[in-house]
Design a protein around this motif. Sequence first.
Motif, PDB file in Angstrom:
ATOM      1  N   SER A  90       0.830  -1.208   0.000  1.00 40.70           N
ATOM      2  CA  SER A  90       0.000   0.000   0.000  1.00 40.70           C
ATOM      3  C   SER A  90       0.860   1.251   0.000  1.00 40.70           C
ATOM      4  CB  SER A  90      -0.917  -0.001   1.228  1.00 40.70           C
ATOM      5  OG  SER A  90      -1.828  -1.084   1.181  1.00 40.70           O
ATOM      6  N   ARG A  91       1.938   1.246   0.793  1.00 39.93           N
ATOM      7  CA  ARG A  91       2.804   2.426   0.855  1.00 39.93           C
ATOM      8  C   ARG A  91       3.521   2.656  -0.468  1.00 39.93           C
ATOM      9  NH1 ARG A  91       6.688   1.222   4.701  1.00 39.93           N
ATOM     10  NH2 ARG A  91       5.754  -0.747   5.325  1.00 39.93           N
ATOM     11  N   VAL A  92       3.969   1.579  -1.096  1.00 41.18           N
ATOM     12  CA  VAL A  92       4.638   1.720  -2.389  1.00 41.18           C
ATOM     13  C   VAL A  92       3.680   2.292  -3.425  1.00 41.18           C
ATOM     14  CG1 VAL A  92       5.664   0.429  -4.299  1.00 41.18           C
ATOM     15  CG2 VAL A  92       6.370  -0.055  -1.950  1.00 41.18           C
ATOM     16  N   ARG A  93       2.481   1.752  -3.484  1.00 38.75           N
ATOM     17  CA  ARG A  93       1.494   2.238  -4.448  1.00 38.75           C
ATOM     18  C   ARG A  93       1.137   3.703  -4.203  1.00 38.75           C
ATOM     19  NH1 ARG A  93      -2.925  -2.732  -4.477  1.00 38.75           N
ATOM     20  NH2 ARG A  93      -1.829  -4.103  -5.945  1.00 38.75           N
ATOM     21  N   HIS A  94       1.001   4.057  -2.952  1.00 36.85           N
ATOM     22  CA  HIS A  94       0.489   5.384  -2.628  1.00 36.85           C
ATOM     23  C   HIS A  94       1.530   6.485  -2.826  1.00 36.85           C
ATOM     24  CE1 HIS A  94      -2.493   7.979  -0.588  1.00 36.85           C
ATOM     25  NE2 HIS A  94      -1.429   8.637  -0.145  1.00 36.85           N
ATOM     26  N   TYR A  95       2.776   6.221  -2.487  1.00 31.44           N
ATOM     27  CA  TYR A  95       3.770   7.293  -2.446  1.00 31.44           C
ATOM     28  C   TYR A  95       4.700   7.365  -3.657  1.00 31.44           C
ATOM     29  CZ  TYR A  95       2.268   7.509   2.422  1.00 31.44           C
ATOM     30  OH  TYR A  95       1.512   7.622   3.555  1.00 31.44           O
ATOM     31  N   THR A  96       4.679   6.367  -4.527  1.00 28.03           N
ATOM     32  CA  THR A  96       5.592   6.357  -5.667  1.00 28.03           C
ATOM     33  C   THR A  96       5.274   7.488  -6.651  1.00 28.03           C
ATOM     34  OG1 THR A  96       5.967   3.976  -5.510  1.00 28.03           O
ATOM     35  CG2 THR A  96       6.432   5.011  -7.629  1.00 28.03           C
ATOM     36  N   ASN A  97       6.304   8.251  -6.999  1.00 24.01           N
ATOM     37  CA  ASN A  97       6.249   9.277  -8.065  1.00 24.01           C
ATOM     38  C   ASN A  97       5.276  10.420  -7.801  1.00 24.01           C
ATOM     39  OD1 ASN A  97       8.223   7.962  -9.514  1.00 24.01           O
ATOM     40  ND2 ASN A  97       6.795   6.914 -10.870  1.00 24.01           N
ATOM     41  N   LEU A  98       5.008  10.741  -6.543  1.00 28.01           N
ATOM     42  CA  LEU A  98       4.136  11.873  -6.254  1.00 28.01           C
ATOM     43  C   LEU A  98       4.707  13.175  -6.818  1.00 28.01           C
ATOM     44  CD1 LEU A  98       3.093  11.153  -2.536  1.00 28.01           C
ATOM     45  CD2 LEU A  98       1.720  10.776  -4.587  1.00 28.01           C
ATOM     46  N   ARG A  99       6.017  13.322  -6.785  1.00 30.97           N
ATOM     47  CA  ARG A  99       6.633  14.565  -7.275  1.00 30.97           C
ATOM     48  C   ARG A  99       6.559  14.694  -8.795  1.00 30.97           C
ATOM     49  NH1 ARG A  99       8.833  17.423  -3.387  1.00 30.97           N
ATOM     50  NH2 ARG A  99       9.357  16.353  -1.417  1.00 30.97           N
ATOM     51  N   ARG A 100       6.350  13.611  -9.482  1.00 28.26           N
ATOM     52  CA  ARG A 100       6.297  13.650 -10.944  1.00 28.26           C
ATOM     53  C   ARG A 100       4.879  13.797 -11.491  1.00 28.26           C
ATOM     54  NH1 ARG A 100      10.398   8.662 -12.576  1.00 28.26           N
ATOM     55  NH2 ARG A 100      12.235   9.429 -11.430  1.00 28.26           N
ATOM     56  N   MET A 101       3.891  13.650 -10.622  1.00 23.05           N
ATOM     57  CA  MET A 101       2.517  13.542 -11.100  1.00 23.05           C
ATOM     58  C   MET A 101       2.032  14.817 -11.786  1.00 23.05           C
ATOM     59  SD  MET A 101      -0.021  11.456 -11.356  1.00 23.05           S
ATOM     60  CE  MET A 101      -1.808  11.271 -11.338  1.00 23.05           C
ATOM     61  N   ALA A 102       2.264  15.968 -11.200  1.00 18.17           N
ATOM     62  CA  ALA A 102       1.750  17.210 -11.790  1.00 18.17           C
ATOM     63  C   ALA A 102       2.313  17.421 -13.187  1.00 18.17           C
ATOM     64  CB  ALA A 102       2.081  18.398 -10.887  1.00 18.17           C
ATOM     65  N   GLY A 103       3.601  17.159 -13.354  1.00 18.55           N
ATOM     66  CA  GLY A 103       4.203  17.320 -14.671  1.00 18.55           C
ATOM     67  C   GLY A 103       3.624  16.364 -15.693  1.00 18.55           C
ATOM     68  N   LYS A 104       3.345  15.131 -15.278  1.00 20.24           N
ATOM     69  CA  LYS A 104       2.744  14.169 -16.198  1.00 20.24           C
ATOM     70  C   LYS A 104       1.324  14.584 -16.575  1.00 20.24           C
ATOM     71  CE  LYS A 104       3.780   9.717 -15.630  1.00 20.24           C
ATOM     72  NZ  LYS A 104       3.949   8.384 -15.007  1.00 20.24           N
ATOM     73  N   LEU A 105       0.593  15.145 -15.609  1.00 21.56           N
ATOM     74  CA  LEU A 105      -0.758  15.619 -15.910  1.00 21.56           C
ATOM     75  C   LEU A 105      -0.732  16.792 -16.889  1.00 21.56           C
ATOM     76  CD1 LEU A 105      -2.363  15.455 -12.351  1.00 21.56           C
ATOM     77  CD2 LEU A 105      -3.039  14.084 -14.337  1.00 21.56           C
ATOM     78  N   GLN A 106       0.222  17.691 -16.714  1.00 19.59           N
ATOM     79  CA  GLN A 106       0.342  18.813 -17.658  1.00 19.59           C
ATOM     80  C   GLN A 106       0.591  18.295 -19.067  1.00 19.59           C
ATOM     81  OE1 GLN A 106       3.500  20.941 -15.726  1.00 19.59           O
ATOM     82  NE2 GLN A 106       2.107  22.224 -14.525  1.00 19.59           N
ATOM     83  N   ARG A 107       1.429  17.297 -19.166  1.00 17.05           N
ATOM     84  CA  ARG A 107       1.734  16.714 -20.472  1.00 17.05           C
ATOM     85  C   ARG A 107       0.490  16.048 -21.064  1.00 17.05           C
ATOM     86  NH1 ARG A 107       6.795  12.486 -21.293  1.00 17.05           N
ATOM     87  NH2 ARG A 107       6.721  12.382 -23.586  1.00 17.05           N
ATOM     88  N   LEU A 108      -0.232  15.316 -20.240  1.00 17.91           N
ATOM     89  CA  LEU A 108      -1.415  14.590 -20.706  1.00 17.91           C
ATOM     90  C   LEU A 108      -2.511  15.545 -21.174  1.00 17.91           C
ATOM     91  CD1 LEU A 108      -2.531  11.540 -20.686  1.00 17.91           C
ATOM     92  CD2 LEU A 108      -3.826  12.298 -18.691  1.00 17.91           C
ATOM     93  N   THR A 109      -2.761  16.598 -20.396  1.00 17.23           N
ATOM     94  CA  THR A 109      -3.833  17.523 -20.762  1.00 17.23           C
ATOM     95  C   THR A 109      -3.475  18.327 -22.012  1.00 17.23           C
ATOM     96  OG1 THR A 109      -2.959  19.105 -19.127  1.00 17.23           O
ATOM     97  CG2 THR A 109      -4.817  17.706 -18.454  1.00 17.23           C
ATOM     98  N   ALA A 110      -2.185  18.460 -22.294  1.00 17.15           N
ATOM     99  CA  ALA A 110      -1.763  19.176 -23.505  1.00 17.15           C
ATOM    100  C   ALA A 110      -1.823  18.284 -24.749  1.00 17.15           C
ATOM    101  CB  ALA A 110      -0.345  19.714 -23.332  1.00 17.15           C
TER     102      ALA A 110
END
Length: 286
Positions: A243-263
């Motif tokens: 659960s901890r691995v799933r929840h905390y992995t790549n939190l710092r990268r998420m916003a950048g990936k979302l910006q890329r996806l929405t573009a």
Amino acid sequence: MAIVNGLSVDVEDWFQVGAFENVLARGDWDHLPMRVERNCDAVLDLFAQAGVTGTFFTLGWIAERAPTLMRRIAEAGHEMASHGWAHERVFRLGRKAFREDLARSRKVLEDVSGAAVRGYRAPSFSIDARTPWAYEVLAEAGYAYSSSVAPVVHDHYGWREAPRFAFYPLAGSDLLEIPVTTAEVGARRLAAGGGGFFRVLPYAFTRWAIRQVNAEGRPAVFYFHPWEIDPDQPRVEGAPLRSRVRHYTNLRRMAGKLQRLTAEFRWGRMDVLADAERRRAVRPAA
């Protein structure tokens, strides 16, 4: 013209996720620091910069405690939809409790946002083969659509036998179910609609999956949670390692990936997608 895909946010806080439900008691939620408002404001800013609208499937528990946030979401042109009251899985509620949960959450969402609630998403995609009665309750309550099914095999949720795309779960009813996106590789069906899969796997996987779905002439359905863009959230002690691995992995990268996806793709609200999908959704056999 490019297909408009469904963009959705499951509005729950870091302590309300299914992964921690056996560690953090619901009775303790009011004593834990809420971070959902600041995180949702960051999501709203991200969507505004991208020029996209989406659907916010929101817990009634959150709406009751953050009413001004609900109004900001609605005033920004996004759809308000229900995620139930306190993230209780449908198969644990039963018919009567589910009906009460729907009514309680919808009332507060509509009261504080000023917007009608037409859509529902079950916590942890918990409408499955065990809960066919849930659609009867949703239809009786007047919901237009649900997006509560993950048509995959997963240790946390899933209904592998469900259709991949929009379908009518009840004969004689216009209630529509819009499953979260999956992709296919041969005989294998892969979860590809966002959440932890988007955060943990390379961006190229999600791009490939959405392109595959769009090549089939269908919109993708993508979701994520506000806490997924919050790397500074508190850490939960005593939770299982998985659960901890799933929840905390790549939190710092998420916003950048979302910006890329929405573009890279076109995005819109789930209610608009539902209306567009009605004419080709699968109906139950007579």
